[in-house]
Design a protein around this motif. Sequence first.
Motif, short mmCIF file in Angstrom:
data_model
loop_
_atom_site.label_atom_id
_atom_site.label_comp_id
_atom_site.label_asym_id
_atom_site.label_seq_id
_atom_site.Cartn_x
_atom_site.Cartn_y
_atom_site.Cartn_z
N HIS A 1 0.85 -1.20 0.00
CA HIS A 1 0.00 0.00 0.00
C HIS A 1 0.88 1.24 0.00
O HIS A 1 1.98 1.25 0.56
N SER A 2 0.39 2.28 -0.63
CA SER A 2 1.06 3.57 -0.66
C SER A 2 -0.03 4.63 -0.58
O SER A 2 -0.92 4.66 -1.45
N ASP A 3 0.00 5.45 0.46
CA ASP A 3 -1.11 6.37 0.72
C ASP A 3 -2.43 5.61 0.74
O ASP A 3 -3.45 6.09 0.24
N TYR A 4 -2.38 4.40 1.30
CA TYR A 4 -3.53 3.51 1.50
C TYR A 4 -4.05 2.87 0.22
O TYR A 4 -5.00 2.09 0.27
N VAL A 5 -3.45 3.18 -0.92
CA VAL A 5 -3.86 2.57 -2.19
C VAL A 5 -2.91 1.41 -2.49
O VAL A 5 -1.70 1.50 -2.28
N LEU A 6 -3.46 0.31 -3.01
CA LEU A 6 -2.67 -0.87 -3.30
C LEU A 6 -2.05 -0.78 -4.69
O LEU A 6 -2.69 -0.37 -5.65
N ARG A 7 -0.80 -1.25 -4.77
CA ARG A 7 -0.10 -1.29 -6.03
C ARG A 7 0.96 -2.38 -5.95
O ARG A 7 1.12 -3.02 -4.90
N ILE A 8 1.65 -2.65 -7.03
CA ILE A 8 2.79 -3.56 -7.00
C ILE A 8 4.05 -2.73 -7.24
O ILE A 8 4.13 -1.95 -8.20
N ASP A 9 5.04 -2.90 -6.38
CA ASP A 9 6.28 -2.12 -6.46
C ASP A 9 7.46 -3.00 -6.09
O ASP A 9 7.31 -3.99 -5.36
#
Length: 467
Positions: free
Chosen positions: A442-450
């Motif tokens: 999560h980044s700023d509560y939004v999910l992504r792949i990193d």
Amino acid sequence: MSVHPRPGSRPSRRLILGMAATVPLALSADLTTGARTARAADSAHVMGYFTESPNGTGTDYGLHLAVSTDSRHWMPLNQNDPVVTPTAGAGGLRDPFILRKQDGTFVVLATDLKGTDWSYVSQYIHVWDSADLRTFTGYRRLKLHDMNTHSWAPEAFWDAGRGRYAIIYSAVNGSGHNVIMVNYTADFLTVSSPQVFFDPGYDVIDGDMAVGVGGVNYLYFKDSSKQALVGARSPSLDPGSFTAFSTPVAHGGTEAPILVKSQTSSAWYLWGDTYTPNGVFYAWQSTDLASGTWTALNQRDYTQPVNSKHGTIQPITTTEYTNLVAKWGAPAWRRLKSYNYPARYVRHSDYVGRIDEYPFDPYTDAQWKLVPGLADSSGVSFQSVNYPTRYLRHYDYQLRLDVNDGTSTFAQDATFYSTAGLADSSWTSFRSYNYPTRYIRHSDYVLRIDPISTAADRADATFSVGY
């Protein structure tokens, strides 16, 4: 009792994917908690509760059950639907309590109230008998008094000196504020006249007992003036003998205390429920009840059943645990909790993958079927419970909930490999199938792949897979 106006107060396992929970060691045979002496075979717990959610989607005023092997992480039974519902009185219950009687069977007590119509007054409580919490018989309402007041949050314990069970509950007597009352019974069919069990001179509700711990009896309750949980103690079980002594604990306004003894250590846990309609359980720990001091647990270390309110926790055996799961079934869904924001769960909102703070509605936005990976069955894909044609997939590295279009690209974007948690190996992280250097985070509560490199990244990419 939860969320109601009271005089002088307010208006009103952690599991790695694919692993089974470990059954803890047995509770020592000389400890008495609540109503009975725990037996050496006890190695699990059952929780009873009713449910409420912010907009009512998950609200139900029947008896719900969950089980646990550590008394901190819970698996709802019967898909978190009720196992029994009252048919008389208000037609619903609040504040259920499960007691194992001296003969090894159970009795279930509950407040006679459905919803939040606080003008409804009942001198009765709901009662069921149960041999094993798989069947419920002998349903009845039991009248406790003739006063023009409620009978809220009933609990019971065995009073060996009297050779009777004591039923304690919250009511307003002539003092003008809520006190803890008591009636005695041999059979939960008839009761003695009511007496005041505990009245410190101010509004108190929701009594919960630990009997015979080091020769002392403990009563935890909600002090409405402090909106906090407080303990009282006495060397006897006599009405009027308890004296408040502990340091108050609360997380906001807190009620509905539950005292639980760990079966693997000397720890005691104190659960409490915030009294908003969409309440949250918090937990504290102590290694010495006599000290009256508690330390708040990190929310990583416990998880309440979804939408649960005002619960009761009792020890059960491994066999009973197994039989309850066999009868009522394990959930077909999972919830994923964030490691570094443990009040937040993975959900979809407007088809965007994110982590949000519990509770929220629709609560089903946070329920997922973890199915074999669409591109590789050794991986996993996240199928939405409330939008079953949709799966979490990455698109431009952000996770969103899309309809499965049957293409290989979609299957690859929606497939992940579960690994030991990057921040805690007892938790879980998820690596992308087609971008294997990237993980769900999560980044700023939004999910992504990193790509993951820092300690903060690892914490963002770690989740518990539970219920």
